[in-house]
Write an enzyme that holds these catalytic residues in place. Structure first.
Site, PDB file in Angstrom:
ATOM      1  N   ARG A 164       0.847  -1.193   0.000  1.00  0.00           N
ATOM      2  CA  ARG A 164       0.000   0.000   0.000  1.00  0.00           C
ATOM      3  C   ARG A 164       0.878   1.236   0.000  1.00  0.00           C
ATOM      4  NH1 ARG A 164      -5.080  -1.978   1.512  1.00  0.00           N
ATOM      5  NH2 ARG A 164      -4.789  -4.156   2.017  1.00  0.00           N
ATOM      6  N   VAL A 165       0.369   2.275  -0.615  1.00  0.00           N
ATOM      7  CA  VAL A 165       1.130   3.501  -0.740  1.00  0.00           C
ATOM      8  C   VAL A 165       1.670   3.953   0.619  1.00  0.00           C
ATOM      9  CG1 VAL A 165       0.834   5.954  -1.195  1.00  0.00           C
ATOM     10  CG2 VAL A 165      -0.016   4.259  -2.820  1.00  0.00           C
ATOM     11  N   ASP A 166       0.840   3.865   1.666  1.00  0.00           N
ATOM     12  CA  ASP A 166       1.266   4.300   3.006  1.00  0.00           C
ATOM     13  C   ASP A 166       2.391   3.445   3.553  1.00  0.00           C
ATOM     14  OD1 ASP A 166      -0.980   5.749   2.674  1.00  0.00           O
ATOM     15  OD2 ASP A 166      -2.183   4.666   4.160  1.00  0.00           O
ATOM     16  N   ASP A 167       2.574   2.254   3.003  1.00  0.00           N
ATOM     17  CA  ASP A 167       3.555   1.329   3.570  1.00  0.00           C
ATOM     18  C   ASP A 167       4.882   1.327   2.839  1.00  0.00           C
ATOM     19  OD1 ASP A 167       1.898   0.335   5.583  1.00  0.00           O
ATOM     20  OD2 ASP A 167       0.873  -0.958   4.146  1.00  0.00           O
TER      21      ASP A 167
END
Ligand code: ATP
Ligand code: MG
Length: 675
Positions: free
Chosen positions: A541-544
């Site tokens: 995920r982008v946040d990760d």
């Protein structure tokens, strides 16, 4: 595209090498619906160039009460030019329940088996044909009407994986009611929240269920959820309770007079005929909440015609479905995979499938393969989390079983690490079954990036190429579309049939979450890499995605490297603040079954060395944290946001944990800190 035709047997190195191996379809191409890369390319090109023609032709195979007006598709993805709106088959009328059932029976297929049901415990099973299912669906639909459910009414379904669950979904769809299936493992609080969001007057449930050795008192959970809901001013008029005698005694179940009704007392009395409501193409079919991996679940809404065509077409091509196939998807109907690839996609294709109530490791880790042999399963669809869990018990549970009927293996839910891919391919499929790694989301309704087994050369860990009608792009941080080989944010440029239409009661959140991040595009929230062959690799995920000294490193890549170590069963990686590098790599590691925690200190060094060897020194983990268990959603996905909080010692701010499968893993993880 070049293919070295590598066979798995030649491989004995690290993931790096393995990822670069390519597996051409080989015999899987014989008789396949799409049997060459060239055919796929042509069909994909057509689907993008002329969606009206492409989807219009496919839609001719369904039963419609009224046909659509052209264009088949109308949409606006750009918030700058007006509200986001997606429509398919405008003006048409159909009914998905009719297309799942009546259509096949009219074609003489009524005696075909729809479900081989396999209960939680050994030797509990039954068979349901398409005709029998239609009778059940009609009786239930008539009952629902008798208690006031109408076209447009919401109905909450909180049931175990018994044939009555898909039947309940089809009964709602038959009369135009909007179902909201809640996984029957969620707590009373989570159920109450979802009931309050969709405000049904009827709830369908069962007395209880056994999941593995553990009995779960479903009716008790429903009762406490309704108490909470009532405290908020919403009332439920009817609770229809399936008497699941294998899991609980009827006399042990508390009943509320006037509200609770036994399914077996009420439903079989109803007539077995129930005319369908012809639904407008864009009338709602269901609401479903996302897994909650990244925060509070979102109430995704899907409509009728586009979803029907999308779910059916992807099932047909991605599993190369043939009438002789026996299909088994291990997902619960409480997830989108259970909606699109248990209830709707397979039934729209008249498929015969296994419906399994239990867990693949009960009574032992051979259960899944027992089921494969018992029903002669040809198509198996499961998740990386299940594959890794089965792998951690060793090969013998698998190899004790024949599995010779298996033809195609599928995976969904998370990026699959090459080590698990390899095990699935070599041990489970004995090198003969293509693996379809299907990337998609609750929001997309159907497969988006996926191989076609007879056409696509596979690369372990890559979801490969877009399905028909799907136009992906990779954006840079600045939102610019990148060409060729690149890495960035995965977005979709145009509307596909089974795209969600809004978020329940909150079109603004829908626009903000998916369409305002990069105006003009559907934002998936996932990071990805596209290689020189145009293959897509989902990297987390982008946040990760972790930024180490200016280098973007995907969580999936580091996890894939860690699991190359023979003692590592599963890994989860998160970024943590680092004074020099900006972000450091914090890795949680679960060891193979039977290993004691903490293991000898040497193992950390070996794990770090494995990552350095596979990816390079840039990806060196700064911390290895032993994890006898990882925090997962109830659909088995790792909740990295909780791991981020623990890594940065902010465990007092865990956020929404209502979708956590086992809250006790958090305490165990904290006790392992510094070990
Ligand atoms: P929430 O949106 O509430 O955080 P969620 O994203 O886990 O929950 P789902 O819709 O069930 O909810 O999952 C979709 C996500 O799962 C995708 O965005 C992607 O991150 C991941 N995913 C699914 N299939 C694959 C796959 N084959 N490869 C890589 N990632 C996948
Ligand atoms: Mg999501």
């Amino acid at each position: 595209m070049a293919s070295n035709g590598a066979t798995p047997a030649q491989h004995d190195g690290h993931a790096d090498e393995y990822k670069n191996h390519q597996f051409p379809p080989g015999p899987a191409a014989e008789g396949a619906l799409v049997s060459s890369r060239q055919q796929y390319d042509e069909m994909h090109r057509e689907s993008i160039a002329d969606p009206d023609k492409f989807w219009g032709k496919i839609a001719e195979d369904f039963v419609w009460n009224k046909l659509w007006q052209n264009p088949v598709r109308r949409f606006n993805f750009d918030v700058r030019t007006g509200p986001v709106k997606i429509e398919w088959f405008v003006g048409a009328e159909t009914n998905i329940s009719y297309n799942c059932l009546d259509r096949h029976i009219e074609a003489g297929q009524g005696d075909r088996v729809a479900f081989y049901w396999e209960g939680n415990d050994l030797n509990e099973d039954c068979t349901v044909t398409y005709s029998q299912l239609l009778d059940q669906v009609c009786q239930l639909a008539n009952y629902l009407k008798s208690v006031g459910v109408k076209r447009g009414s919401d109905v909450t379904i909180y049931m175990p994986m018994i044939p009555e669950l898909p039947a309940a979904m089809l009964a709602c769809a038959r009369i135009g009611a909007v179902h909201s299936v809640v996984f029957a493992g969620f707590s009373a609080d989570s159920l109450a929240g979802r009931i309050l969001d969709s405000r049904p007057s009827v709830v369908l449930t069962a007395s209880a269920v056994k999941r593995g050795a553990k009995p779960i008192n479903l009716k008790g959970i429903v009762d406490s959820a309704i108490k909470k809901v009532e405290a908020q001013g919403h009332s439920i008029s009817t609770v229809l309770v399936y008497d699941h005698a294998l899991a609980a005694k009827r006399t042990d179940v508390a009943f509320v007079e006037g509200r609770d009704v036994w399914w077996q007392d009420a439903v079989p009395r109803q007539p077995t005929e129930c005319p369908v409501e012809w639904m407008g193409a864009e009338e709602p079919l269901f609401k479903l909440y996302t897994s909650g991996s990244t925060g509070k679940p979102k109430g995704v809404e899907h409509t009728t015609a586009g979803y029907m065509v999308g779910a059916s077409t992807t099932f047909k091509y991605v599993f190369d479905h043939r009438q002789s196939d026996i299909y088994w998807c291990t997902a619960d109907c409480g997830w989108i995979t259970g909606h699109s690839y248990v209830t709707y996609g397979p039934m729209l294709n008249g498929a015969t499938q296994v419906l399994f109530e239990g867990v693949p490791t009960y009574p032992d880790a051979g259960r899944a393969w027992d089921i494969v042999d018992k029903y002669k399963v040809t198509l198996l669809y499961t998740a990386p989390t299940a594959i890794r869990a089965l792998q951690s018990f060793g090969d013998k549970f698998v190899t004790q079983h024949s599995r010779k009927t298996l033809r195609i293996l599928g995976t969904v839910g998370e990026p699959i690490n090459p080590e698990a891919w390899k095990w699935y391919h070599e041990v489970v499929g004995e090198g003969r079954c293509p693996i379809v790694d299907t990337w998609w989301q609750t929001e997309t309704g159907a497969h988006m990036i996926t191989p076609l087994p007879g056409a696509t050369t596979l690369k372990p860990g890559s979801a490969t190429l877009p399905f028909f009608g799907v136009e992906p792009a990779v954006l840079s941080e600045k939102g610019e579309e990148m060409e060729g080989e690149c890495e960035g944010y995965l977005v979709i440029k145009t509307a596909w049939p089974s795209c969600m239409r809004t978020l329940s009661g909150d079109h603004e959140r829908f626009e903000t979450t998916y369409f305002k991040v990069y105006p003009g595009y559907y934002f998936t929230g996932d990071g990805c890499r596209r290689d020189a062959d145009g293959y897509y690799w989902l990297i987390g995920r982008v946040d990760d995605v972790i930024n180490v000294s200016g280098h973007r490193i995907g969580t999936a890549e580091v996890e894939g490297a860690l699991t190359q170590h023979p003692q590592c069963a599963e890994a989860a990686v998160v970024p943590v603040e680092h004074p020099i590098k900006g972000q450091g790599i914090y890795a949680y590691v679960t060891l193979m079954v039977g290993t004691e925690y903490p293991p000898p200190a040497q193992l950390k060094k070996e794990l770090v060395a494995t990552v350095r060897e596979v990816i390079g020194p840039i990806a060196t983990p700064d911390v290895i944290h032993w994890a006898p268990g990882l925090p997962k959603t109830r659909s088995g996905k790792i909740m990295r946001r909780i791991l981020r909080k623990i890594a940065s010692k902010e465990e007092d701010q865990l956020g929404d944990t209502s979708t956590l499968a086992d809250p006790s893993v958090v305490q165990t993880l904290l006790s392992m800190r510094g070990q």
